[in-house]
Design a protein around this motif. Structure first.
Motif, PDB file in Angstrom:
ATOM      1  N   GLU A1047     -70.458 -26.849 -36.453  1.00 14.39           N
ATOM      2  CA  GLU A1047     -71.797 -27.090 -35.942  1.00 14.39           C
ATOM      3  C   GLU A1047     -72.273 -28.471 -36.379  1.00 14.39           C
ATOM      4  OE1 GLU A1047     -73.314 -25.186 -33.887  1.00 14.39           O
ATOM      5  OE2 GLU A1047     -71.816 -23.538 -33.980  1.00 14.39           O
ATOM      6  N   PRO A1048     -72.921 -29.265 -35.463  1.00 12.40           N
ATOM      7  CA  PRO A1048     -73.402 -30.597 -35.844  1.00 12.40           C
ATOM      8  C   PRO A1048     -74.532 -30.484 -36.870  1.00 12.40           C
ATOM      9  CG  PRO A1048     -74.174 -30.020 -33.649  1.00 12.40           C
ATOM     10  CD  PRO A1048     -73.198 -28.951 -34.049  1.00 12.40           C
ATOM     11  N   PRO A1049     -74.576 -31.393 -37.828  1.00  8.05           N
ATOM     12  CA  PRO A1049     -75.618 -31.320 -38.863  1.00  8.05           C
ATOM     13  C   PRO A1049     -77.019 -31.639 -38.319  1.00  8.05           C
ATOM     14  CG  PRO A1049     -74.297 -33.311 -39.115  1.00  8.05           C
ATOM     15  CD  PRO A1049     -73.647 -32.507 -38.035  1.00  8.05           C
ATOM     16  N   HIS A1050     -77.104 -32.256 -37.094  1.00  7.00           N
ATOM     17  CA  HIS A1050     -78.411 -32.579 -36.535  1.00  7.00           C
ATOM     18  C   HIS A1050     -78.375 -32.330 -35.031  1.00  7.00           C
ATOM     19  CE1 HIS A1050     -81.950 -35.035 -35.391  1.00  7.00           C
ATOM     20  NE2 HIS A1050     -82.386 -34.729 -36.632  1.00  7.00           N
ATOM     21  N   ALA A1051     -79.502 -31.981 -34.483  1.00 11.50           N
ATOM     22  CA  ALA A1051     -79.540 -31.621 -33.060  1.00 11.50           C
ATOM     23  C   ALA A1051     -79.232 -32.792 -32.155  1.00 11.50           C
ATOM     24  CB  ALA A1051     -80.921 -31.052 -32.721  1.00 11.50           C
ATOM     25  N   SER A1052     -79.436 -34.015 -32.669  1.00 11.76           N
ATOM     26  CA  SER A1052     -79.169 -35.193 -31.835  1.00 11.76           C
ATOM     27  C   SER A1052     -77.682 -35.476 -31.673  1.00 11.76           C
ATOM     28  CB  SER A1052     -79.858 -36.420 -32.440  1.00 11.76           C
ATOM     29  OG  SER A1052     -79.308 -36.690 -33.729  1.00 11.76           O
ATOM     30  N   LEU A1053     -76.883 -34.845 -32.505  1.00  7.37           N
ATOM     31  CA  LEU A1053     -75.425 -35.070 -32.448  1.00  7.37           C
ATOM     32  C   LEU A1053     -74.784 -34.061 -31.504  1.00  7.37           C
ATOM     33  CD1 LEU A1053     -74.705 -35.636 -36.239  1.00  7.37           C
ATOM     34  CD2 LEU A1053     -74.928 -37.368 -34.463  1.00  7.37           C
TER      35      LEU A1053
END
Length: 1091
Positions: A1047-1053
């Protein structure tokens, strides 16, 4: 305590009881008298003996029917009186003896014992026993006069009847013991010892009873076994005591030829007397022989050990006292005693050995020619029947038969020459040994067991040789027996023959059998080995020492003659393999007629014609013959000790040849023989033996290598010397090796295979002696991740080196390759490079002799890498690998040679026979380990693509194959490549693109359909790849199977998507998950690099 101590007091107390008993003969009156007797002292009772005995004797004489209870009580009372007193009057002794016998007498109309109660019979027997012991001094002899012969005969017949016909064991035993006392053979010491004349007189009397006593006792001894062993033991003892007394040699020697005439009044008695003259002695001995034969057969197998022990005593007693009179019987007696030497009872064994020892020490056989003749005839008969018995009996019967044969030989002792001097006896005995010792040569495993390559090259030299000596004797399998005890007895038989017999006669006879037929050759060699050992007193068990010790010169002369025969070409160089190359090596003489050793040419005329079809049995027979001859050489060394040293000139070279033989059994036996020679001649180890005799050996090798076409076995000698010596041997053999290299240059087309065998031995020895440092250098070259594990302190130099490596790697990643031109120049080296190398190294120290030797060998091998013969190419590759190992510390010389070898090595790796590919890959691994990145570009360009294609093309076949596939050459090649690829990648420091090729080729072998060993080998490749490039390896594996979603650490990724996330469980899942787990654990724990 006695109350009445004086005769007067005793008379007053006994008189009423005696008078009452005289008037009324009742059991109560007898009991009353007996009670009074208990209160009278022995001296007082002695004075009143006849007075007290009168009413008791009167009670026995009362006319009318006898009451058994009364007679029994009277007899018991008489026994108590006799036990406390002595009979001093002859008349009283005879009368009491007669009256007691009458108590057992049957009615006049019957010849059987009277039907009396067992208690009465036992009481009378005990009374007679007591009476005989109570007779004082010479009074006892009054019973043993011609006039009392009928009375004695009456008593003897009564007691024999009781011993034979009674059912009660106690009565039988008591009757036999009473009879033993009656014939003056009592075990107690109370009786006065008979002088010579008295014994002679008693012997004349007992001779009349001997037939009846002996026949009856033989029936008792061979009777129902339910009678118990005590009865049988008592009967055997009485038999040999009476026979030994009557038939004693000392007594019979004093018997006059003519019978003495007795007075007229004794004329009827004289008819009963026996004259023990020669005719009577001979006739009686013949009849006793029949009885003894029957008794011995029964008693020797009796289940109770005490009966067998008493049989040994019988033989001992009769042989000691009647050695001449009963000489015809000793055929059975001696057979029994020598057969019981191996009895299951230790008591019987011990006594047998004592008896045989006594016979030998007293020289009973040596001084008795008739007895020696009997033993000789027994030996002849047994030797005649021996093959039949060994073919029909079980192992226990064979042990018993051979024990008898061995016992005969031991008893004959020095008289063995009587047997050996008889042609008939010697032929019977020798032919029996030849047939019994026939080997079973049907086992194909003997031929199959081979010694491959140079596996002995890395053995330690000192302790090994002592270990070889302990396990020297090879276990042999015989046709007619399997029990090891049987073979040990046969060995002892041969050794006893050698110990006592005429050594020259034995050696000559068995050498004749050795040369007479190939069927007897192995057996004759075994016998010769044991005969020589026995002649030297080595491991021989005899009853007494020989009279004249053997001369060492005689022994040495026999050994030399046997050695000459053993090492003759016709007997030493036999076909032991169906390998055509070895057959041509073993029989070059058939074409050339040249000798393999000095003085050996005379044997060439005796060589058999080459056999067109050699069977397994023939090969096995040849192998065993050579092994037995090798054991003989070791035995001769042990026999002569340091006197064997002069014989090393003729014996050591052939034995070293066999130590290098490809047949495992021959090689091991030869090594054992060398161990025997070391021990016998005083060498500390095999290495010392070789080094101290190296001048002679090297000279022989040099001479034979010059004509290697005719003497190919010289390579074996050199191989054995190199395998079991040290670097101090190198200066001695250096010239020989140079001769080999020169000869190879001139005849590589015809003799390359043989010469390469020599060079392989040389390089293997060099690798053993000078290859120890390579492990240390390897340790220094290994990636530091393994060695630095666990270090807490980082030095300044390490930090500096880290940054320098980082800068270099960054430059390579950016495409800045300052050494590219140098690498390009490596591809096509200028012609002057060798000269330049020489000039560059001119200032360096010269190559050590061993490295120069390895360099010379490697240069020759490079030319032979493209030879058209597969066998040659395989040997060349083996030698190349060893040369690389030796030259490892000398990189300036190894790298040019590797450059020259590469063009010829590539075809071996890519387009040769699978066997050659397998060996070539091992050479490649060795080169990569020692040359490093020098081969990186060459390998990646010339070999890796074809290697990868080969792995990918073979994968479907191995995935479909069954369990048998693991035995194929294709599987072994796949496994070797997979196991070597990982270390190759690290040692060559391959780039990312090449690592990807390796990973793509090996990935398919992570399938669960592949054989387990291939899966494990593929895992090892990826473990090495993880160490070199963990990131790309992780990415490749997760593309196949990804156990987690990231899972990406931030929603923008954007989320990470890997192909393996969508893949369901498949054949690669288990192995990939295992590798990913190892990778994760390594990164978290800094796992060291794989070995």
């Amino acid at each position: 305590m006695a109350v009445f101590d004086t005769p007067q007091e005793a008379f007053g107390a006994l008189r009423p009881a005696c008078v009452r008993l005289t008037r009324a003969q009742t059991v109560e009156n007898v009991a009353r008298l007996r009670a009074r007797l208990a209160a009278v002292s022995a001296p007082a009772l002695q004075e009143l003996q006849e007075y007290v005995l009168f009413p008791l004797r009167f009670a026995l004489k009362v006319p009318g029917p006898r009451r058994e209870r009364l007679v029994q009580s009277v007899v018991q009372c008489i026994s108590s009186v006799l036990a406390a007193t002595c009979v001093k009057k002859q008349e009283l002794l005879q009368e009491l003896f007669s009256e007691l016998c009458t108590c057992l007498s049957p009615p006049s109309s019957s010849s059987k014992p009277a039907r009396l109660s067992e208690e009465l019979k036992l009481a009378v027997i005990q009374a007679l026993h007591t009476l005989m012991h109570s007779a004082y001094g010479d009074v006892i002899l009054s019973l043993y006069q011609p006039s009392t012969l009928p009375l004695l005969g009456f008593a003897v017949s009564l007691l024999l009847g009781l011993a034979e016909q009674e059912k009660a064991k106690q009565i039988k035993i008591s009757a036999l013991k009473c009879l033993q006392v009656l014939v003056l053979q009592c075990d107690c010491q109370e009786h006065r010892h008979l002088d010579e004349e008295e014994a002679q007189q008693c012997g004349d009397l007992f001779a009349s009873f001997l037939p009846g006593i002996s026949i009856t006792l033989s029936r008792v001894i061979t009777g129902d076994i339910k009678q118990g062993h005590k009865t049988t033991v008592s009967a055997i003892r009485l038999f040999y005591l009476i026979v030994g007394f009557v038939m004693a040699d000392a007594q019979l020697a004093r018997i006059p030829k003519n019978k003495e005439k007795l007075p007229v009044e004794q004329s009827r008695i004289s008819e009963l007397m026996v004259h023990r003259g020669p005719d009577w002695s001979k006739s009686t001995a013949e009849k006793l022989s029949l009885l003894l034969h029957k008794m011995v057969e029964f008693s020797s197998v009796h289940p109770h050990w005490k009966v067998r022990l008493e049989l040994v005593e019988l033989v001992h007693h009769l042989l000691r006292n009647c050695g001449r009179a009963l000489v015809a019987s000793f055929s059975h007696l001696l057979k029994a005693v020598v057969g019981l030497v191996n009895d299951e009872s230790s008591e019987v064994q011990s006594r047998c050995n004592e008896v045989l020892q006594g016979i030998a020490e007293q020289r009973i056989v040596a001084q008795n020619r008739a007895l020696a003749d009997v033993l000789s005839e027994n030996l002849h008969s047994l030797a005649t029947a021996l093959p039949r018995l060994m073919n029909s009996q079980d192992d226990a019967g064979k042990v018993s038969t051979l024990s008898v044969l061995l016992g005969y030989l031991k008893l004959l002792g020095p008289k063995i020459n009587l047997v050996l001097n008889s042609v008939s006896h010697l032929q019977r005995l020798s032919k029996a040994l030849m047939q019994v010792l026939e080997l079973d040569v049907a086992d194909v495993k003997i031929v199959e067991a081979r010694r491959w390559g140079c596996e002995g090259a890395c053995r330690p030299s000192g302790p090994l040789q002592r270990g070889v000596q302990k396990g020297r004797a090879q276990k042999k399998y015989f046709r007619f027996f399997t029990e090891e005890r049987v073979f040990q007895l046969l060995q002892q038989i041969c050794r006893v023959l050698g110990y006592y017999g005429n050594l020259y006669l034995l050696v000559d006879h068995f050498m004749g059998l050795y040369g007479e037929s190939g069927a007897y050759r192995k057996q004759a060699a075994m016998v010769l080995n044991e005969v020589v050992a026995g002649a030297a007193g080595l491991g021989v068990d005899v009853l007494r020492e020989r009279e004249v010790s053997l001369n060492v010169d005689d022994l040495k002369g026999s050994v030399v003659s046997i050695l000459d025969e053993y090492t003759d070409q016709a007997n030493w160089y036999l076909i032991t393999s169906i390998d055509t190359e070895e057959i041509s090596h073993e029989h070059p003489v058939q074409r050339s007629g040249l000798a393999a050793r000095p003085g050996g040419a005379c044997g060439s005329a005796l060589l058999p014609a080459p056999e067109p079809h050699v069977t397994t049995r023939t090969l096995n027979s040849h192998i065993w013959q050579i092994c037995i001859q090798l054991e003989g050489v070791g035995c001769f060394a042990a026999v002569l000790g340091k006197e064997f040293r002069p014989l090393l000139l003729s014996a050591l070279y052939p034995v070293l040849e066999k130590a290098g033989d490809k047949t495992l059994l021959i090689s091991e036996t030869a090594l054992g023989t060398l161990g025997d020679i070391c021990e016998a001649c005083g060498y500390d180890s095999l290495q010392c033996l070789i080094n101290e005799n190296s001048d002679y050996l090297v000279n022989g090798i040099s001479l034979n290598l010059r004509q290697l076409a005719h003497q190919p076995r010289a390579a074996r000698v050199l191989d054995t010397m190199l395998r079991h010596s040290d670097a101090s041997l190198l200066p001695l053999v250096e010239d020989v090796i140079q001769d080999v290299l020169s000869a190879l240059d001139h005849s590589y087309s015809t003799q390359a295979s043989t010469f390469l065998g020599v060079l392989h031995s040389v390089t293997a020895a060099l690798a053993q002696w000078f290859g120890a440092s390579r492990g240390e250098e390897q340790t220094g070259e290994w990636p530091q991740g393994a060695s630095s594990q666990g270090q807490q302190v980082v030095t300044r130099q390490e930090v500096e080196q880290f940054f320098l490596d980082y800068v270099r790697q960054k430059q390579i990643a950016e495409g800045n390759l300052p050494d590219a031109e140098a690498e390009e120049s490596d591809e096509v080296p200028p012609p002057a490079q060798p000269e330049q190398t020489s000039s560059d190294t001119a200032g360096e120290a010269p190559l050590p002799s061993h490295a120069q030797l390895a360099k010379d060998v490697m240069e020759r091998c490079i030319h032979l890498l493209s030879d058209g013969r597969l066998r040659v190419r395989l040997r060349v590759l083996d030698v190349l690998e060893l040369c690389v190992t030796v030259l490892h510390p000398h990189g300036n010389h190894l790298l040019p040679l590797a450059h020259r070898a590469w063009p010829a090595l590539v075809p071996r790796l890519t387009s040769d026979d699978p066997l050659a590919v397998l060996r070539a890959f091992k050479v490649l691994c060795a080169l990569a380990q020692r040359c490093g990145d020098f081969l990186r570009q060459r390998f990646c360009r010339d070999v890796l693509p074809k290697l990868s294609r080969s792995l990918l093309s073979q994968a479907p076949a191995s995935a479909r194959a069954g369990p048998v596939y693991s035995h194929t050459l294709a599987f072994k090649l796949q496994l070797a490549v997979l196991q070597g690829l990982g270390p190759l990648c690290e040692e060559l420091d391959m780039g990312e693109s090449d690592l990807n090729k390796v990973a793509d080729a090996c990935l398919i072998y992570l399938s669960a359909k592949q054989p387990m060993k291939l899966q494990e080998a593929a895992q090892s490749v990826f473990l090495h790849l993880m160490h070199m490039d963990p990131d790309s390896t992780w990415l490749l594996l997760t593309e196949v199977c990804c156990p987690h979603r990231y899972e990406p650490p931030h929603a923008s990724l954007r989320p990470v998507k890997l192909r393996g996330m969508e893949t369901q469980r498949n054949e690669f899942t288990d192995n990939v998950l295992l590798l990913l787990e190892r990778l994760q654990r390594r990164e978290s724990q800094e796992e060291p690099s794989p070995p």
